[in-house]
Design a protein around this motif. Structure first.
Motif, PDB file in Angstrom:
ATOM      1  N   LYS A   1       0.876  -1.325  -0.008  1.00  0.00           N
ATOM      2  CA  LYS A   1      -0.044  -0.074  -0.030  1.00  0.00           C
ATOM      3  C   LYS A   1       1.047   1.135  -0.076  1.00  0.00           C
ATOM      4  O   LYS A   1       0.757   2.158  -0.647  1.00  0.00           O
ATOM      5  CB  LYS A   1      -1.150  -0.024   1.137  1.00  0.00           C
TER       6      LYS A   1
ATOM      7  N   ILE B   1      -5.126 -11.173   6.688  1.00  0.00           N
ATOM      8  CA  ILE B   1      -3.651 -11.125   7.094  1.00  0.00           C
ATOM      9  C   ILE B   1      -3.152 -12.473   8.032  1.00  0.00           C
ATOM     10  O   ILE B   1      -4.288 -12.684   8.436  1.00  0.00           O
ATOM     11  CB  ILE B   1      -3.511  -9.644   7.907  1.00  0.00           C
TER      12      ILE B   1
ATOM     13  N   GLU C   1       0.690 -15.633  15.833  1.00  0.00           N
ATOM     14  CA  GLU C   1       0.628 -15.332  17.160  1.00  0.00           C
ATOM     15  C   GLU C   1       0.770 -16.522  17.997  1.00  0.00           C
ATOM     16  O   GLU C   1      -0.141 -17.625  17.507  1.00  0.00           O
ATOM     17  CB  GLU C   1      -0.399 -14.462  17.276  1.00  0.00           C
TER      18      GLU C   1
ATOM     19  N   ARG D   1      -8.378 -12.162  21.943  1.00  0.00           N
ATOM     20  CA  ARG D   1      -8.134 -11.156  21.007  1.00  0.00           C
ATOM     21  C   ARG D   1      -7.438 -11.320  19.691  1.00  0.00           C
ATOM     22  O   ARG D   1      -7.454 -10.516  18.856  1.00  0.00           O
ATOM     23  CB  ARG D   1      -7.555  -9.822  21.580  1.00  0.00           C
TER      24      ARG D   1
ATOM     25  N   LEU E   1      -6.056 -13.696  16.521  1.00  0.00           N
ATOM     26  CA  LEU E   1      -6.365 -14.731  15.698  1.00  0.00           C
ATOM     27  C   LEU E   1      -5.171 -14.886  14.740  1.00  0.00           C
ATOM     28  O   LEU E   1      -4.415 -14.221  14.678  1.00  0.00           O
ATOM     29  CB  LEU E   1      -7.484 -14.318  14.598  1.00  0.00           C
TER      30      LEU E   1
ATOM     31  N   ALA F   1      -6.724 -12.993  10.032  1.00  0.00           N
ATOM     32  CA  ALA F   1      -7.975 -11.795  10.343  1.00  0.00           C
ATOM     33  C   ALA F   1      -7.992 -11.215   9.245  1.00  0.00           C
ATOM     34  O   ALA F   1      -7.304 -11.155   8.270  1.00  0.00           O
ATOM     35  CB  ALA F   1      -7.259 -11.058  11.558  1.00  0.00           C
TER      36      ALA F   1
ATOM     37  N   ASP G   1      -7.248  -1.888   5.527  1.00  0.00           N
ATOM     38  CA  ASP G   1      -6.152  -1.079   5.044  1.00  0.00           C
ATOM     39  C   ASP G   1      -6.383  -0.003   4.477  1.00  0.00           C
ATOM     40  O   ASP G   1      -6.950   0.120   3.291  1.00  0.00           O
ATOM     41  CB  ASP G   1      -4.857  -1.889   4.761  1.00  0.00           C
TER      42      ASP G   1
ATOM     43  N   TYR H   1       8.987   1.363   9.454  1.00  0.00           N
ATOM     44  CA  TYR H   1       8.092   2.469   8.457  1.00  0.00           C
ATOM     45  C   TYR H   1       7.732   3.612   9.105  1.00  0.00           C
ATOM     46  O   TYR H   1       6.862   4.637   8.303  1.00  0.00           O
ATOM     47  CB  TYR H   1       7.249   1.801   7.400  1.00  0.00           C
TER      48      TYR H   1
ATOM     49  N   GLU I   1      -7.108  -2.803  21.373  1.00  0.00           N
ATOM     50  CA  GLU I   1      -6.700  -2.048  20.296  1.00  0.00           C
ATOM     51  C   GLU I   1      -7.564  -2.381  18.967  1.00  0.00           C
ATOM     52  O   GLU I   1      -7.423  -3.790  18.805  1.00  0.00           O
ATOM     53  CB  GLU I   1      -5.253  -2.294  20.227  1.00  0.00           C
TER      54      GLU I   1
ATOM     55  N   SER J   1      -3.997   0.359  14.196  1.00  0.00           N
ATOM     56  CA  SER J   1      -2.780   1.170  14.405  1.00  0.00           C
ATOM     57  C   SER J   1      -2.495   1.945  12.861  1.00  0.00           C
ATOM     58  O   SER J   1      -2.812   1.418  11.946  1.00  0.00           O
ATOM     59  CB  SER J   1      -1.668   0.511  14.888  1.00  0.00           C
ATOM     60  N   GLY J   2      -1.790   3.084  13.041  1.00  0.00           N
ATOM     61  CA  GLY J   2      -1.379   3.624  11.931  1.00  0.00           C
ATOM     62  C   GLY J   2      -0.265   4.690  12.355  1.00  0.00           C
ATOM     63  O   GLY J   2      -0.001   4.759  13.458  1.00  0.00           O
TER      64      GLY J   2
ATOM     65  N   ARG K   1       4.189   7.815   7.633  1.00  0.00           N
ATOM     66  CA  ARG K   1       5.389   6.962   7.333  1.00  0.00           C
ATOM     67  C   ARG K   1       6.574   7.707   6.843  1.00  0.00           C
ATOM     68  O   ARG K   1       6.432   8.975   6.530  1.00  0.00           O
ATOM     69  CB  ARG K   1       4.991   6.035   5.813  1.00  0.00           C
TER      70      ARG K   1
ATOM     71  N   GLY L   1      -0.979   6.292   6.823  1.00  0.00           N
ATOM     72  CA  GLY L   1      -2.492   5.292   6.599  1.00  0.00           C
ATOM     73  C   GLY L   1      -2.482   4.461   7.976  1.00  0.00           C
ATOM     74  O   GLY L   1      -1.957   4.887   9.002  1.00  0.00           O
TER      75      GLY L   1
ATOM     76  N   GLY M   1      -8.631  -3.620  12.326  1.00  0.00           N
ATOM     77  CA  GLY M   1      -9.126  -4.988  12.443  1.00  0.00           C
ATOM     78  C   GLY M   1     -10.503  -5.366  12.126  1.00  0.00           C
ATOM     79  O   GLY M   1     -10.980  -4.661  13.256  1.00  0.00           O
TER      80      GLY M   1
END
Ligand code: AMO
Length: 439
Positions: free
Chosen positions: A202, A219, A223, A229, A231, A234, A238, A340, A362, A365-366, A369, A406, A410
């Motif tokens: 992206k 994605i 984990e 919380r 997976l 998921a 984006d 980034y 949460e 997040s973003g 960049r 960006g 989730g």
């Protein structure tokens, strides 16, 4: 039993059957939810996509053949029923149907591995093993109707702002979000990975003039922890925007979130009622809380969080007790955010990254960049990664890369907020976790 629907056409769903209908003859199709045989009268509850209708068969009012056919039916078999609508204050929805003919479309084995009437409660593992049966429960399928509406609302919101939908590869050569969370795969003679995030792709789109892009796609995160919380697969929503900074995309995100909540509240009233949810549309702008302030706040609640640590579960919980809706955490230390993320020019120890939280969860997040090639190489090295592995990505920063920002939201975590689900697995049809790879 028949495999033919010849001469049969569904005229209504359960929720459309009303006492005051002007076409008293209806045809419903669905599953047998309950069957009660009182000798001279049989009650069938027929369940379809949106509701339940009572079929009442008194032996005096229906033919002997039909009465015997009804008597032989079993729970969860699939039927079509044609009959007349009659007011009945005791029946669900205040109506019942007196059947004229019934078509058995398929039978169900007995006993059932799971009770779709919810009288017998089952553990999540049993439910997920027989997910097709579990999803017959309105309390379960309501979650997916809400998730679908949320995703629809997100798309419409972004399309209205002239975002372009992109599709990026999920078979990739390198990590973006940290190497330990990667699923390695064999890609012909080479090692490759399942994509953790469309992050690099992206960002590369920002060097193309497409300017505003979004992707809604899986994605994959290896984990290890088994939490409520996380997976291993998921869906991430984006977004990336050129000629923008973190403040611009935070505004975009809060408006998108508030708009989706408003839309779900308007269009999923029955589903929300089924789940006992009373959604409040949050006011925008959402509160912004500085990371340093978060450290002080949670420490004042007895949690031992050092400046520079990522939020522990205890810290998130403590925060959730203080903040009761949506809020941003801003000004994160650069060292705990990916390469980034743009460091603050005056104080590079602090970054232009943010997280969007709902209470203790949460959900996004973003960041703004790093769009400057040399700084990006330095940041990659600083994280102990080899810039050579990022050659094709880095090239996009050498021939005119605008500043950009960006985020990733989730879809399942957001669905938890919309539905009140306590376990993220409830918001995925077929969740993938450490122990589960089927169905
Ligand atoms: P991050 O890794 O924080 O950021 O992921 C973004 C959001 O995706 C969701 N999410 C998950 N949901 C369930 N299970 C998981 N294992 C899981 N991992 C992530 C969360 C999280 O907030 N590239 C950045 C985004 C960006 O900066 O644009 C990224 O992937 O809701």
């Amino acid at each position: 039993m028949t495999d033919s629907l010849k001469d049969w056409r569904r005229t209504h769903y359960s929720r459309e059957v009303k006492p005051e209908m002007n076409s008293p003859k209806v045809t419903l199709m669905g599953w047998i939810h309950e069957i009660r045989d009182l000798g001279g009268i049989i009650f069938l509850l027929l369940r379809d996509r949106d509701g339940i209708t009572q079929i009442t068969a008194p032996s005096k009012k229906v033919s002997a053949k039909l009465f015997e056919e009804i008597r032989s039916l079993r729970k969860e078999s699939v039927v079509a029923v044609e009959g007349t609508v009659q007011e009945s204050p005791q029946a669900p929805g205040g109506v019942e149907i007196i059947p004229q003919r019934i078509l058995l479309l398929n039978t169900s084995h007995q006993p059932l591995p799971l009770d779709p009437t919810e009288k017998v409660r089952a553990e999540i593992d049993t439910r997920l093993d027989s997910r097709f049966l579990d999803l017959r429960k309105h309390s379960v399928n309501s979650i997916f109707k809400i998730k679908s509406r949320m995703l629809h609302s997100v798309r419409v919101f972004l399309e209205n702002q002239e975002f372009i939908e992109i599709n990026t590869p999920k078979l990739v050569a390198s990590a973006t979000e940290g190497g330990t969370e990667l699923f390695p795969i064999t890609y012909f003679e080479r090692e490759a990975f399942l994509g953790q995030s469309p992050q690099l792709y992206k960002q590369m789109m920002m060097a193309t003039s497409l300017d505003k892009v979004y992707e809604i796609a899986p994605i994959f995160r290896a984990e290890e922890h088994d939490t409520l919380r996380h997976l291993n697969e998921a869906i991430s929503i984006d977004v990336e925007v050129a000629f923008a900074d973190q403040k611009d995309v935070m505004t975009l995100l809060e408006n998108l979130v508030a708009n989706a909540i408003k839309d779900v509240k308007e269009h999923c009233r029955e589903e929300l009622d089924t789940l006992g949810m009373d959604l409040d549309v949050p006011e925008t702008p959402f509160p912004r809380v500085d990371y340093a302030e978060v450290v002080d706040l949670v420490n004042s609640k007895g949690v031992n969080l050092h400046y520079g640590d990522d939020l522990s579960r205890a810290a998130e919980k403590a925060l959730g007790e203080i903040m009761d809706s949506y809020y941003f955490i801003t000004n994160w230390p650069s060292e705990i955010k990916p390469f980034y993320v743009m460091p603050n020019r005056k104080n590079p120890k602090i970054s232009h990254a943010f997280d969007l939280m709902y209470r203790d969860l949460e959900i996004s997040s973003g960041a703004m960049r790093v769009h400057l090639h040399d700084l990006l190489v330095e940041r990659i090295k600083g994280k102990g990664l080899n810039p050579d592995s990022f050659n094709r990505y880095l090239a996009a920063f050498q021939y005119g890369m605008p500043p950009h920002a960006g985020w990733g939201l989730g879809a399942e975590r957001f669905t938890m907020c919309l539905t009140g689900a306590k376990n993220v697995r409830e918001t995925v049809l077929f969740p993938r976790d450490r122990r589960r790879l089927t169905p």
